[in-house]
Design a protein around this motif. Structure first.
Motif, short mmCIF file in Angstrom:
data_model
loop_
_atom_site.label_atom_id
_atom_site.label_comp_id
_atom_site.label_asym_id
_atom_site.label_seq_id
_atom_site.Cartn_x
_atom_site.Cartn_y
_atom_site.Cartn_z
N UNK A 162 0.84 -1.20 0.00
CA UNK A 162 0.00 0.00 0.00
C UNK A 162 0.87 1.24 0.00
N UNK A 163 1.90 1.20 0.86
CA UNK A 163 2.79 2.35 0.96
C UNK A 163 3.46 2.60 -0.39
N UNK A 164 3.85 1.48 -1.03
CA UNK A 164 4.50 1.64 -2.32
C UNK A 164 3.53 2.23 -3.35
N UNK A 170 1.80 9.22 -5.44
CA UNK A 170 2.31 10.56 -5.13
C UNK A 170 3.32 11.00 -6.19
N UNK A 171 4.17 10.04 -6.59
CA UNK A 171 5.16 10.38 -7.61
C UNK A 171 4.47 10.72 -8.93
N UNK A 177 2.06 17.13 -11.99
CA UNK A 177 2.12 18.55 -11.65
C UNK A 177 3.29 19.22 -12.36
N UNK A 178 4.42 18.48 -12.40
CA UNK A 178 5.59 19.05 -13.06
C UNK A 178 5.33 19.22 -14.56
N UNK A 179 4.68 18.18 -15.12
CA UNK A 179 4.36 18.25 -16.55
C UNK A 179 3.46 19.45 -16.82
#
Lengths: 442, 267
Positions: A162-164, A170-171, A177-179
């Motif tokens: 789940x964390x992964x 998130x990544x 967002x960066x795009x």
């Protein structure tokens, strides 16, 4: 039956041999049947269809069932939870059939009290003489402790997964967002470039009998510059030009540049006198920026008029605080003196310096903004300066407008990061008679 | 990747015989048919395959999007039929594959011309007025069992085996663990199998159909067999004297005989 727990103590003095014998006797009493019934694991034997033929006491105890309730009445899968039964039918039974044995399968028994008992199951098929399967022997281990531990591991793995997943999400969002930001940035750049283009003429018009050239250096590609120039016809004969530098950079400066450019164009059409054009601009800027945001610019405005002789061009100009124009040619570079003019837009009543000169064939009038002379050069990072510019211009072997701009562009490029401001160049030249003579002479 | 490799297609039997396509259900792979293939191969051209995600199929071709619905599995069946240009196919589907066969036959009536449903159930979960035998909670229990038992599946070994269809020693290793499946893939197949409802598709079946049920089957009980028989127009119902959900393993001779008998009645 007696268990090993009744083995007499062996601590008594002199009784060692007798005690060991007693212990061994007790072990012998642990018959095969006793071992089967009370083994620390469950045993059961079933027919090939799963019907329970034999089951030991340990397993009955775990299940809370009696022998009569189970033997001949229940199938092995009946002892499982419903989900376990599904797994038994889809995985366990086929594998057992194909391989003849299966071991260590985690299943859950359902007890008579409705509890679940996690266990590990191992089964082996017993074959008859002709290799036909006869029965299934199954051993069941209590796996409560182990399953609890495994579930901890499983929970740990699921939490890690789940964390992964969360991290990947998130990544992904960050990348998105960066795009998006890059897209916005590129859109903004496009808009800025378009806006910048609207502040400058895309190409210079062709002035009969003259050559014009210009260059614009933007200090930062994502900021609007504050330098401006233009060249446009007034009537059939005369042409007007201007070049200037508004204070500041960015959108506010761009807005002011736009206002300045169109004001000067309109003013010149109304009255082509250079000082009048700058005065009109001064009034407009004063009115527009009268509040707490005073803004001003420096500018040279001029009018070109071909001489009656058909060779020379008369230039009349007015300057508001701008570096003087240079007349270049014949190994010289002389400023057209326009000192004393005020910055445009600072005071309601401003005086502007006026001057006039005549360009001979082979001479070029150069207008520039102070990005050129303020550039930092050399190891001492000193300003390039007016004198150095004059020396450079005087040293030019060819003084046509195109040559002057090309030479200065090369000079600017040589400044590297020492050139930290916007720089505009506008050169207006009268083609030399030499060139014409060369063409006319075979 | 070629469909033959992707679905680990195996063709055996009489090359010019009528085509029998054997489709495994949820749980294991084409090895489930091992005991009935010899009996069918004498007269038929027998085609076996693994659904993508099962057995020795190409796991890289698997996606939850495609294999999260029975249509994705039916697409595999059609891909195999098209790749081998199979016509006049008798499709034999075990368990959930019986319903996959219904979808495939509806999509390619020119290729699939008869159906044999082995231990079929159109709906495993009880519904208003319908008894499938299970509740949604039971299916979750099955998921837990899938999580707990890898049956020799190993995340490290699987890609090696799948990527080397030409290395029989790896295949031999796997035939031992032919129910071994990537647990994440097994979970999706389990959900797709046990949460689907194919009841509405049954009345539309247009091909001759044999419903082959077991006398004692906890997954597809006899009342479900009767339901399927009643819902598929003109179907034949045969009840095998067999226990469990896999008659092709527990009663292979009777199963092969019933299938062969039905195939002989076809025009």
């Amino acid at each position: 039956m007696d268990g090993v727990g009744r083995v007499p103590g062996t601590a008594g003095a002199g009784g060692g041999d007798a005690s060991a014998d007693a212990a061994f006797t007790a072990l012998l009493e642990d018959s095969e049947r006793e071992l089967y019934e009370n083994a620390p694991c469950g045993h059961l034997s079933t027919l090939m269809d799963g019907t329970v033929a034999k089951i030991n006491q340990t397993l009955l105890g775990w299940l809370g069932l009696t022998r009569d309730q189970v033997v001949g009445r229940m199938r092995f899968s009946d002892l499982l939870t419903v989900g376990g039964r599904l797994y038994h039918e889809t995985h366990f039974a086929p594998l057992l059939r194909m391989r003849g044995e299966i071991s260590g399968i985690a299943l859950e028994l359902r007890t008579a009290h409705g509890d679940r008992l996690p266990c590990l199951v191992t089964s082996v098929i017993k074959y008859g003489g002709a290799d036909e399967p006869l029965l299934i022997r199954t051993t069941v281990f209590d796996a409560r402790e182990r399953r609890a531990y495994e579930e901890e591991l499983l929970r740990g793995r699921q939490a890690a997964e789940r964390a992964q997943r969360d991290a990947e999400e998130a990544q992904r969002q960050a990348e998105e967002a960066q795009r998006q930001a890059e897209q916005d940035r590129s859109r903004l750049k496009e808009a800025l470039a378009a806006l910048q283009q609207s502040l400058l003429p895309s190409t210079l018009p062709e002035v009969p009998g003259m050559e014009a050239a210009s260059y614009y250096h933007t200090a930062s590609p994502d900021r609007l510059g504050g330098d401006f120039y233009d060249l446009f016809p007034l009537d059939g004969k005369r042409w007007a030009f201007f070049l200037g530098d508004v204070c500041g950079k960015g959108p506010q400066a761009a807005a002011m540049t736009s206002l300045t450019r169109y004001t000067l164009r309109a003013a010149a059409l109304h009255d082509p006198d250079p000082a009048v054009a700058l005065t009109t601009l001064n009034t407009v800027l004063n009115e527009r920026y009268s509040g707490g945001d005073p803004r001003y610019c420096t500018a040279i405005f001029g009018v070109l008029e071909p001489g009656d002789d058909g060779r020379t061009v008369t230039v009349r100009l007015a300057s508001g605080g701008h570096p003087p124009a240079l007349v270049i040619g014949g190994g010289r570079a002389d400023p057209v003196p326009t000192t004393g003019g005020l910055l445009v837009g600072v005071l309601p009543d401003a005086h502007f310096a006026e001057a006039a000169t005549t360009l001979e064939p082979g001479q070029t009038l150069l207008l520039y903004t102070d990005g050129l002379t303020e550039a930092r050069i050399g190891p001492g990072r000193e300003r390039f300066g007016d004198d150095a510019l004059r020396d450079f211009a005087a040293g030019l072997t060819a003084a046509s407008a195109g040559h002057v701009v090309t030479a200065l562009t090369g000079l600017l490029e040589g400044f590297g990061d020492g050139l930290d401001d916007d720089t505009a160049l506008l050169a207006l030249g009268v083609p030399g008679s030499g060139a014409a003579t060369d063409e006319d002479t075979p | 990747m070629d469909v033959r490799d992707r679905n680990n297609v195996v063709v055996t039997g009489r090359p010019d015989g009528p085509v029998v396509l054997l489709a495994h259900g949820f749980g294991c792979d084409q090895n489930m048919w091992r005991l009935v293939v010899p009996a069918l191969a004498a007269e038929h051209r027998v085609v076996l395959f693994d659904y993508v995600g099962s057995g020795r199929s190409d796991l890289s071709a698997w996606s939850e999007e495609r294999y999260g619905s029975l249509d994705g599995y039916a697409r595999d069946v059609l891909d195999v039929c098209e790749e081998l240009d199979l016509r006049d196919v008798a499709f034999v589907g075990h368990s959930v594959s019986a319903m996959i066969g219904v979808l495939a036959a509806a999509a390619a009536p020119d290729r699939i011309t008869s159906l044999v449903m082995v231990a079929p159930s159109p709906r495993y979960i009880d519904d208003d007025g319908y008894r499938g035998g299970f509740s949604a909670a039971d299916i979750e229990e099955l998921m837990a069992s899938l999580e707990s038992n890898y049956l020799g599946w190993s995340s490290a070994m699987a890609p090696v085996i799948m990527g080397n269809p030409d290395r029989p020693e790896l295949a031999a290793e796997l035939s031992d663990g032919f129910c071994a499946t990537d647990p994440a893939i097994a979970r999706v197949f389990a959900r797709t199998t046990f949460l689907s409802d194919s009841r509405a598709d049954l009345p539309d079946v247009k091909v001759p159909t044999l419903v082959l049920e077991c006398s004692e089957d906890v997954i597809a009980p006899r009342e479900v067999g009767a339901y399927v028989h009643a819902a598929v127009p003109g179907s034949t119902l045969v009840t095998l004297d067999a226990t469990g959900h896999c008659p092709q393993l527990s009663a292979p001779e009777a199963t092969a005989a019933a299938i062969a008998g039905f195939l002989r009645t076809r025009p």
